[in-house]
Motif scaffolding. Structure first.
Motif, PDB file in Angstrom:
ATOM      1  N   MET A   1     -36.209  26.694  87.667  1.00  0.00           N
ATOM      2  CA  MET A   1     -37.366  25.928  87.296  1.00  0.00           C
ATOM      3  C   MET A   1     -37.605  24.842  88.325  1.00  0.00           C
ATOM      4  SD  MET A   1     -35.940  23.651  84.087  1.00  0.00           S
ATOM      5  CE  MET A   1     -35.681  25.126  83.166  1.00  0.00           C
ATOM      6  N   THR A   2     -38.808  24.313  88.333  1.00  0.00           N
ATOM      7  CA  THR A   2     -39.149  23.192  89.200  1.00  0.00           C
ATOM      8  C   THR A   2     -39.829  22.127  88.354  1.00  0.00           C
ATOM      9  OG1 THR A   2     -41.295  24.119  89.781  1.00  0.00           O
ATOM     10  CG2 THR A   2     -39.447  24.644  91.246  1.00  0.00           C
ATOM     11  N   ALA A   3     -39.737  20.910  88.810  1.00  0.00           N
ATOM     12  CA  ALA A   3     -40.386  19.785  88.136  1.00  0.00           C
ATOM     13  C   ALA A   3     -40.497  18.651  89.140  1.00  0.00           C
ATOM     14  CB  ALA A   3     -39.584  19.352  86.913  1.00  0.00           C
ATOM     15  N   ARG A   4     -41.358  17.719  88.838  1.00  0.00           N
ATOM     16  CA  ARG A   4     -41.521  16.530  89.685  1.00  0.00           C
ATOM     17  C   ARG A   4     -41.047  15.328  88.882  1.00  0.00           C
ATOM     18  NH1 ARG A   4     -41.088  15.610  94.664  1.00  0.00           N
ATOM     19  NH2 ARG A   4     -42.098  13.712  95.310  1.00  0.00           N
ATOM     20  N   LEU A  63     -33.310  16.938  92.693  1.00  0.00           N
ATOM     21  CA  LEU A  63     -34.080  17.697  91.700  1.00  0.00           C
ATOM     22  C   LEU A  63     -35.489  17.996  92.203  1.00  0.00           C
ATOM     23  CD1 LEU A  63     -32.971  15.898  88.422  1.00  0.00           C
ATOM     24  CD2 LEU A  63     -32.455  18.257  89.069  1.00  0.00           C
ATOM     25  N   ASN A  64     -36.078  17.052  92.907  1.00  0.00           N
ATOM     26  CA  ASN A  64     -37.438  17.232  93.418  1.00  0.00           C
ATOM     27  C   ASN A  64     -37.498  18.137  94.650  1.00  0.00           C
ATOM     28  OD1 ASN A  64     -38.707  15.709  91.441  1.00  0.00           O
ATOM     29  ND2 ASN A  64     -38.624  13.811  92.618  1.00  0.00           N
ATOM     30  N   ALA A  65     -36.341  18.479  95.222  1.00  0.00           N
ATOM     31  CA  ALA A  65     -36.303  19.247  96.470  1.00  0.00           C
ATOM     32  C   ALA A  65     -36.597  20.734  96.295  1.00  0.00           C
ATOM     33  CB  ALA A  65     -34.951  19.064  97.154  1.00  0.00           C
ATOM     34  N   GLY A  66     -36.615  21.222  95.064  1.00  0.00           N
ATOM     35  CA  GLY A  66     -36.899  22.637  94.873  1.00  0.00           C
ATOM     36  C   GLY A  66     -36.360  23.170  93.571  1.00  0.00           C
ATOM     37  N   PRO A  67     -36.483  24.478  93.390  1.00  0.00           N
ATOM     38  CA  PRO A  67     -36.064  25.094  92.124  1.00  0.00           C
ATOM     39  C   PRO A  67     -34.588  24.849  91.812  1.00  0.00           C
ATOM     40  CG  PRO A  67     -37.289  26.657  93.463  1.00  0.00           C
ATOM     41  CD  PRO A  67     -37.020  25.465  94.324  1.00  0.00           C
ATOM     42  N   PHE A  68     -34.307  24.682  90.533  1.00  0.00           N
ATOM     43  CA  PHE A  68     -32.943  24.500  90.061  1.00  0.00           C
ATOM     44  C   PHE A  68     -32.794  25.241  88.740  1.00  0.00           C
ATOM     45  CE2 PHE A  68     -35.532  20.958  88.611  1.00  0.00           C
ATOM     46  CZ  PHE A  68     -35.249  20.905  87.258  1.00  0.00           C
ATOM     47  N   ILE A  86     -25.155  21.927  83.278  1.00  0.00           N
ATOM     48  CA  ILE A  86     -24.816  21.792  84.691  1.00  0.00           C
ATOM     49  C   ILE A  86     -26.075  22.186  85.455  1.00  0.00           C
ATOM     50  CG2 ILE A  86     -23.400  22.690  86.582  1.00  0.00           C
ATOM     51  CD1 ILE A  86     -21.150  23.004  84.499  1.00  0.00           C
ATOM     52  N   VAL A  87     -26.448  21.389  86.431  1.00  0.00           N
ATOM     53  CA  VAL A  87     -27.661  21.643  87.206  1.00  0.00           C
ATOM     54  C   VAL A  87     -27.243  22.313  88.515  1.00  0.00           C
ATOM     55  CG1 VAL A  87     -29.709  20.623  88.245  1.00  0.00           C
ATOM     56  CG2 VAL A  87     -28.717  19.582  86.197  1.00  0.00           C
ATOM     57  N   GLU A  88     -27.796  23.487  88.768  1.00  0.00           N
ATOM     58  CA  GLU A  88     -27.430  24.239  89.963  1.00  0.00           C
ATOM     59  C   GLU A  88     -28.653  24.635  90.772  1.00  0.00           C
ATOM     60  OE1 GLU A  88     -25.211  27.678  88.758  1.00  0.00           O
ATOM     61  OE2 GLU A  88     -23.392  26.514  88.358  1.00  0.00           O
ATOM     62  N   ARG A  89     -28.423  24.764  92.058  1.00  0.00           N
ATOM     63  CA  ARG A  89     -29.401  25.357  92.965  1.00  0.00           C
ATOM     64  C   ARG A  89     -28.637  26.389  93.788  1.00  0.00           C
ATOM     65  NH1 ARG A  89     -31.815  21.087  95.238  1.00  0.00           N
ATOM     66  NH2 ARG A  89     -33.522  21.284  93.757  1.00  0.00           N
ATOM     67  N   ASP A  90     -29.095  27.621  93.750  1.00  0.00           N
ATOM     68  CA  ASP A  90     -28.436  28.715  94.468  1.00  0.00           C
ATOM     69  C   ASP A  90     -26.955  28.813  94.105  1.00  0.00           C
ATOM     70  OD1 ASP A  90     -30.853  29.306  95.789  1.00  0.00           O
ATOM     71  OD2 ASP A  90     -30.424  27.795  97.327  1.00  0.00           O
ATOM     72  N   GLY A  91     -26.631  28.597  92.819  1.00  0.00           N
ATOM     73  CA  GLY A  91     -25.262  28.720  92.340  1.00  0.00           C
ATOM     74  C   GLY A  91     -24.350  27.553  92.666  1.00  0.00           C
ATOM     75  N   VAL A  92     -24.890  26.485  93.242  1.00  0.00           N
ATOM     76  CA  VAL A  92     -24.100  25.309  93.615  1.00  0.00           C
ATOM     77  C   VAL A  92     -24.507  24.139  92.738  1.00  0.00           C
ATOM     78  CG1 VAL A  92     -23.546  23.699  95.481  1.00  0.00           C
ATOM     79  CG2 VAL A  92     -23.899  26.130  95.984  1.00  0.00           C
ATOM     80  N   SER A  93     -23.521  23.452  92.167  1.00  0.00           N
ATOM     81  CA  SER A  93     -23.769  22.310  91.290  1.00  0.00           C
ATOM     82  C   SER A  93     -24.349  21.127  92.068  1.00  0.00           C
ATOM     83  CB  SER A  93     -22.463  21.881  90.624  1.00  0.00           C
ATOM     84  OG  SER A  93     -22.580  20.592  90.061  1.00  0.00           O
ATOM     85  N   LEU A  94     -25.491  20.612  91.592  1.00  0.00           N
ATOM     86  CA  LEU A  94     -26.041  19.394  92.201  1.00  0.00           C
ATOM     87  C   LEU A  94     -25.154  18.200  91.871  1.00  0.00           C
ATOM     88  CD1 LEU A  94     -29.905  19.736  91.699  1.00  0.00           C
ATOM     89  CD2 LEU A  94     -28.475  20.499  93.592  1.00  0.00           C
ATOM     90  N   GLY A  95     -24.485  18.242  90.721  1.00  0.00           N
ATOM     91  CA  GLY A  95     -23.527  17.191  90.377  1.00  0.00           C
ATOM     92  C   GLY A  95     -22.389  17.129  91.382  1.00  0.00           C
ATOM     93  N   ALA A  96     -21.864  18.289  91.752  1.00  0.00           N
ATOM     94  CA  ALA A  96     -20.789  18.330  92.753  1.00  0.00           C
ATOM     95  C   ALA A  96     -21.277  17.768  94.086  1.00  0.00           C
ATOM     96  CB  ALA A  96     -20.279  19.756  92.921  1.00  0.00           C
ATOM     97  N   ALA A  97     -22.535  18.020  94.416  1.00  0.00           N
ATOM     98  CA  ALA A  97     -23.098  17.452  95.647  1.00  0.00           C
ATOM     99  C   ALA A  97     -23.136  15.932  95.559  1.00  0.00           C
ATOM    100  CB  ALA A  97     -24.497  18.013  95.901  1.00  0.00           C
ATOM    101  N   LEU A  98     -23.480  15.405  94.388  1.00  0.00           N
ATOM    102  CA  LEU A  98     -23.504  13.949  94.207  1.00  0.00           C
ATOM    103  C   LEU A  98     -22.094  13.375  94.341  1.00  0.00           C
ATOM    104  CD1 LEU A  98     -25.997  12.138  93.646  1.00  0.00           C
ATOM    105  CD2 LEU A  98     -25.241  12.033  91.273  1.00  0.00           C
TER     106      LEU A  98
END
Length: 116
Positions: A1-4, A63-68, A86-98
């Motif tokens: 999904m995407t959102a602003r 989150l604003n950078a693209g689909p998650f 858990i919020v992921e983009r391409d199977g990678v956790s955005l939380g882990a990135a933070l």
């Protein structure tokens, strides 16, 4: 999904960031389940306030950078009624990135450590 995402204010919260680990998405409050970020409402010290703002802005940008994808965990909601995901983009956790950016800690449940 995407959102602003914007930063939540005092108006009705639809799609906005509360802090680095909590956001509203289309009227549903979501707690990012795999991380803990510094508190912003209220912070317990000035260092926590600065770190909380940085975590919030970084997660907003990610989150604003693209689909998650929002991935459910074993528990659907926490004691405050927030959806636990858990919020992921391409199977990678955005939380882990933070966490890698030094703006969050991994969270697996239990008591959280203070940030001050």
């Amino acid at each position: 999904m995407t959102a602003r995402f914007t930063i939540c204010g005092h108006d009705k919260r639809i799609t906005c960031m509360v802090d680095g680990d909590t956001f509203w998405l289309r009227g549903t409050k979501v707690r990012i389940a795999d991380i803990d970020t510094p508190e912003t409402h209220p912070p317990r010290c000035k260092a926590e306030a600065r770190a909380g703002k940085a975590a919030t802005l970084k997660m907003q940008a990610m989150l604003n950078a693209g689909p998650f994808t929002l991935v459910p965990i074993k528990r659907d909601v926490d004691r405050y009624g927030r959806k636990l995901r858990i919020v992921e983009r391409d199977g990678v956790s955005l939380g882990a990135a933070l966490v890698r950016h030094g703006l969050a800690r991994h969270y697996g449940g239990g008591k959280r450590s203070p940030w001050c």
